[in-house]
Design a protein around this motif. Structure first.
Motif, PDB file in Angstrom:
ATOM      1  N   ARG A   2       0.836  -1.207   0.000  1.00 29.61           N
ATOM      2  CA  ARG A   2       0.000   0.000   0.000  1.00 29.61           C
ATOM      3  C   ARG A   2       0.862   1.244   0.000  1.00 29.61           C
ATOM      4  O   ARG A   2       0.467   2.288  -0.529  1.00 29.61           O
ATOM      5  CB  ARG A   2      -0.951  -0.002   1.207  1.00 29.61           C
ATOM      6  CG  ARG A   2      -1.914   1.177   1.229  1.00 29.61           C
ATOM      7  CD  ARG A   2      -2.782   1.198  -0.004  1.00 29.61           C
ATOM      8  NE  ARG A   2      -3.670   2.362  -0.059  1.00 29.61           N
ATOM      9  CZ  ARG A   2      -3.373   3.521  -0.611  1.00 29.61           C
ATOM     10  NH1 ARG A   2      -2.168   3.714  -1.149  1.00 29.61           N
ATOM     11  NH2 ARG A   2      -4.244   4.518  -0.633  1.00 29.61           N
ATOM     12  N   ASP A   3       2.063   1.170   0.597  1.00 27.63           N
ATOM     13  CA  ASP A   3       3.059   2.242   0.509  1.00 27.63           C
ATOM     14  C   ASP A   3       2.489   3.583   0.961  1.00 27.63           C
ATOM     15  O   ASP A   3       2.535   4.585   0.236  1.00 27.63           O
ATOM     16  CB  ASP A   3       3.583   2.350  -0.931  1.00 27.63           C
ATOM     17  CG  ASP A   3       4.867   3.173  -1.018  1.00 27.63           C
ATOM     18  OD1 ASP A   3       5.489   3.398   0.034  1.00 27.63           O
ATOM     19  OD2 ASP A   3       5.221   3.586  -2.137  1.00 27.63           O
ATOM     20  N   GLY A   4       1.941   3.576   2.172  1.00 28.47           N
ATOM     21  CA  GLY A   4       1.353   4.806   2.696  1.00 28.47           C
ATOM     22  C   GLY A   4       0.054   5.124   1.982  1.00 28.47           C
ATOM     23  O   GLY A   4      -0.868   4.335   1.971  1.00 28.47           O
ATOM     24  N   TYR A  40      -2.768   0.898  -6.440  1.00 29.54           N
ATOM     25  CA  TYR A  40      -2.850   0.016  -7.601  1.00 29.54           C
ATOM     26  C   TYR A  40      -2.375  -1.392  -7.266  1.00 29.54           C
ATOM     27  O   TYR A  40      -3.046  -2.379  -7.588  1.00 29.54           O
ATOM     28  CB  TYR A  40      -2.008   0.571  -8.754  1.00 29.54           C
ATOM     29  CG  TYR A  40      -1.658  -0.484  -9.770  1.00 29.54           C
ATOM     30  CD1 TYR A  40      -2.606  -0.915 -10.700  1.00 29.54           C
ATOM     31  CD2 TYR A  40      -0.406  -1.097  -9.773  1.00 29.54           C
ATOM     32  CE1 TYR A  40      -2.305  -1.913 -11.614  1.00 29.54           C
ATOM     33  CE2 TYR A  40      -0.101  -2.083 -10.687  1.00 29.54           C
ATOM     34  CZ  TYR A  40      -1.051  -2.486 -11.604  1.00 29.54           C
ATOM     35  OH  TYR A  40      -0.750  -3.480 -12.499  1.00 29.54           O
ATOM     36  N   TRP A  41      -1.230  -1.501  -6.620  1.00 33.51           N
ATOM     37  CA  TRP A  41      -0.665  -2.832  -6.373  1.00 33.51           C
ATOM     38  C   TRP A  41      -1.551  -3.666  -5.460  1.00 33.51           C
ATOM     39  O   TRP A  41      -1.752  -4.859  -5.688  1.00 33.51           O
ATOM     40  CB  TRP A  41       0.738  -2.701  -5.789  1.00 33.51           C
ATOM     41  CG  TRP A  41       1.760  -2.287  -6.803  1.00 33.51           C
ATOM     42  CD1 TRP A  41       2.335  -1.051  -6.940  1.00 33.51           C
ATOM     43  CD2 TRP A  41       2.315  -3.100  -7.843  1.00 33.51           C
ATOM     44  NE1 TRP A  41       3.205  -1.052  -7.990  1.00 33.51           N
ATOM     45  CE2 TRP A  41       3.220  -2.297  -8.566  1.00 33.51           C
ATOM     46  CE3 TRP A  41       2.144  -4.421  -8.225  1.00 33.51           C
ATOM     47  CZ2 TRP A  41       3.948  -2.770  -9.649  1.00 33.51           C
ATOM     48  CZ3 TRP A  41       2.878  -4.909  -9.308  1.00 33.51           C
ATOM     49  CH2 TRP A  41       3.763  -4.094 -10.006  1.00 33.51           C
ATOM     50  N   VAL A  42      -2.074  -3.047  -4.414  1.00 27.61           N
ATOM     51  CA  VAL A  42      -2.950  -3.790  -3.509  1.00 27.61           C
ATOM     52  C   VAL A  42      -4.248  -4.169  -4.214  1.00 27.61           C
ATOM     53  O   VAL A  42      -4.741  -5.298  -4.086  1.00 27.61           O
ATOM     54  CB  VAL A  42      -3.251  -2.971  -2.240  1.00 27.61           C
ATOM     55  CG1 VAL A  42      -4.246  -3.713  -1.354  1.00 27.61           C
ATOM     56  CG2 VAL A  42      -1.969  -2.713  -1.460  1.00 27.61           C
ATOM     57  N   ILE A  65      -1.027 -11.995  -2.443  1.00 27.01           N
ATOM     58  CA  ILE A  65      -0.320 -10.795  -1.997  1.00 27.01           C
ATOM     59  C   ILE A  65       1.189 -11.001  -2.052  1.00 27.01           C
ATOM     60  O   ILE A  65       1.939 -10.109  -2.474  1.00 27.01           O
ATOM     61  CB  ILE A  65      -0.766 -10.427  -0.567  1.00 27.01           C
ATOM     62  CG1 ILE A  65      -2.187  -9.860  -0.594  1.00 27.01           C
ATOM     63  CG2 ILE A  65       0.188  -9.416   0.066  1.00 27.01           C
ATOM     64  CD1 ILE A  65      -2.818  -9.727   0.763  1.00 27.01           C
ATOM     65  N   VAL A  66       1.645 -12.183  -1.661  1.00 26.97           N
ATOM     66  CA  VAL A  66       3.080 -12.470  -1.695  1.00 26.97           C
ATOM     67  C   VAL A  66       3.603 -12.410  -3.133  1.00 26.97           C
ATOM     68  O   VAL A  66       4.655 -11.820  -3.408  1.00 26.97           O
ATOM     69  CB  VAL A  66       3.365 -13.852  -1.073  1.00 26.97           C
ATOM     70  CG1 VAL A  66       4.834 -14.218  -1.222  1.00 26.97           C
ATOM     71  CG2 VAL A  66       2.954 -13.866   0.395  1.00 26.97           C
ATOM     72  N   ILE A  67       2.863 -12.994  -4.073  1.00 25.86           N
ATOM     73  CA  ILE A  67       3.287 -12.995  -5.469  1.00 25.86           C
ATOM     74  C   ILE A  67       3.287 -11.581  -6.042  1.00 25.86           C
ATOM     75  O   ILE A  67       4.211 -11.185  -6.775  1.00 25.86           O
ATOM     76  CB  ILE A  67       2.370 -13.914  -6.307  1.00 25.86           C
ATOM     77  CG1 ILE A  67       2.556 -15.363  -5.875  1.00 25.86           C
ATOM     78  CG2 ILE A  67       2.663 -13.763  -7.791  1.00 25.86           C
ATOM     79  CD1 ILE A  67       3.976 -15.889  -6.032  1.00 25.86           C
TER      80      ILE A  67
END
Length: 272
Positions: free
Chosen positions: A126-128, A135-137, A255-257
Motif C-alpha cells: 500500500r506504501d502509505g 494500484y498494487w494492492v 499478496i506475496v506474489i
C-alpha cells in the motif's frame, strides 16, 4: 443443485458486503488499512488456535495475536526488514509459549508466520497513501477475487476430474483453468488504470496469471491444513465461506506474489 444455488447466493451476499469494505480501507490507506488488518489478525489468530490447539485455544490465540500485533505496529511501510525480524522473533516466542503449555510449538510459530507475512506485505504494498500503492494492492485483490469466483462458478457448472481429491474433493480441473484465465484477464485489465506505475499490459497479465495460480494454491494449502487438523472450516464468521481464513486463504498467497512482482518491476521494469 439447490444446495449449490443457495451456496452461491450466500457467497455473493458476503462478497457484496466484504469487497467494498476492503477496497474502501485500501483506498483510505494508512492508518485505516493497518487498523483493519489488526482486527483481521486477531480474528485469524483465534481461528488458527481453534484449529491447531482446540484444548487451549484461548491462550494460543493470545500468543499468536500478540506477535502479529507487534509485527504490524513495527512500521513495515518504511522498515520492512525490521518488521520481518519482529515477525520471526514473535513466531519463536509464540512457539516457546505453546510448548510451555504442552501444545505444538511448531503449529503456533507457523501460525504467526503464515498469517503475518501476507499482512506485512499488504501494508508494504500500500506504501502509505500513494496512488501506485493503491494500484498494487487492488491488483492483488481483484485477481484473487476474479480467480476464486470464476473457479467456483466454472467448477460448479462444468465439473469434471478433481484437482486434488485427497485434500479438496470439491475442486476440479475445469475450475482451476477457469480461475487462471480469469486472473490473467483481471491482471491485464488492471494495467489500464491511470497512474499505476506499471505500463506493460504483458507484465500485468503475467503477474495476474501468477497471482491467480497462487490464489488457488493458497486455497488448496488451507484445505490441506484443515484436513490435517480435522476440521471442515476455519470458523463460521462469514456465511457461505466459513471463517475469515476460508475467505482470505488465496488472497494471502496472491499478496506475496504481487509483492514479488512489484519488486521485480521496480528493478527490471523501471516502475515504482
Amino acid at each position: 443443485m439447490a444446495f449449490k444455488v443457495r451456496d452461491m447466493g450466500l457467497r455473493a451476499a458476503s462478497a457484496l458486503v466484504l469487497a467494498p469494505a476492503a477496497l474502501f480501507a485500501v483506498w483510505l490507506g494508512d492508518p485505516w488499512i493497518v487498523g483493519v488488518l489488526l482486527i483481521a489478525c486477531v480474528v485469524l489468530s483465534m481461528e488458527w488456535a481453534r484449529m491447531s490447539a482446540p484444548k487451549d485455544w484461548k491462550a494460543i490465540a493470545a500468543a499468536v495475536a500478540l506477535a502479529l500485533v507487534a509485527t504490524l505496529l513495527s512500521n513495515p511501510t518504511d522498515a520492512l526488514s525490521f518488521s520481518l525480524v519482529v515477525l520471526v522473533f514473535g513466531a519463536a516466542a509464540a512457539g516457546v509459549f505453546a510448548r510451555a503449555r504442552k501444545q505444538s510449538g511448531v503449529d503456533a510459530a507457523y501460525g504467526v508466520l503464515y498469517l503475518g507475512w501476507p499482512a506485512l506485505l499488504l501494508i508494504w504494498l500500500r506504501d502509505g497513501n500513494t496512488a501506485v500503492g493503491f494500484y498494487w494492492v487492488t491488483l492483488a485483490f481483484v485477481v484473487a477475487w476474479a480467480s476464486d469466483i470464476v473457479a467456483f462458478l466454472v467448477g460448479s457448472a462444468v465439473g469434471g476430474p478433481k484437482l486434488w481429491p485427497r485434500y479438496s474433493p470439491n475442486k476440479t480441473w475445469s475450475g482451476f483453468i477457469g480461475g487462471l484465465i480469469a486472473g490473467t484477464i483481471a491482471g491485464g485489465a488492471m494495467a489500464a488504470l491511470p497512474e499505476t506505475g506499471i505500463a506493460s499490459l504483458e507484465w500485468s497479465a503475467l503477474l495476474g496469471f501468477c497471482a491467480a495460480l497462487a490464489t488457488m494454491a493458497g486455497d488448496l494449502w488451507e484445505s490441506a491444513l484443515k484436513r490435517r487438523f480435522g476440521v471442515k472450516d476455519a470458523g463460521n464468521l462469514i456465511p457461505g465461506h466459513g471463517g475469515l481464513m476460508d475467505r482470505v486463504d488465496g488472497l494471502m498467497f496472491a499478496i506475496v506474489i504481487v509483492a514479488i512482482g512489484r519488486t521485480l518491476w521496480h528493478y527490471f521494469g523501471g516502475g515504482a
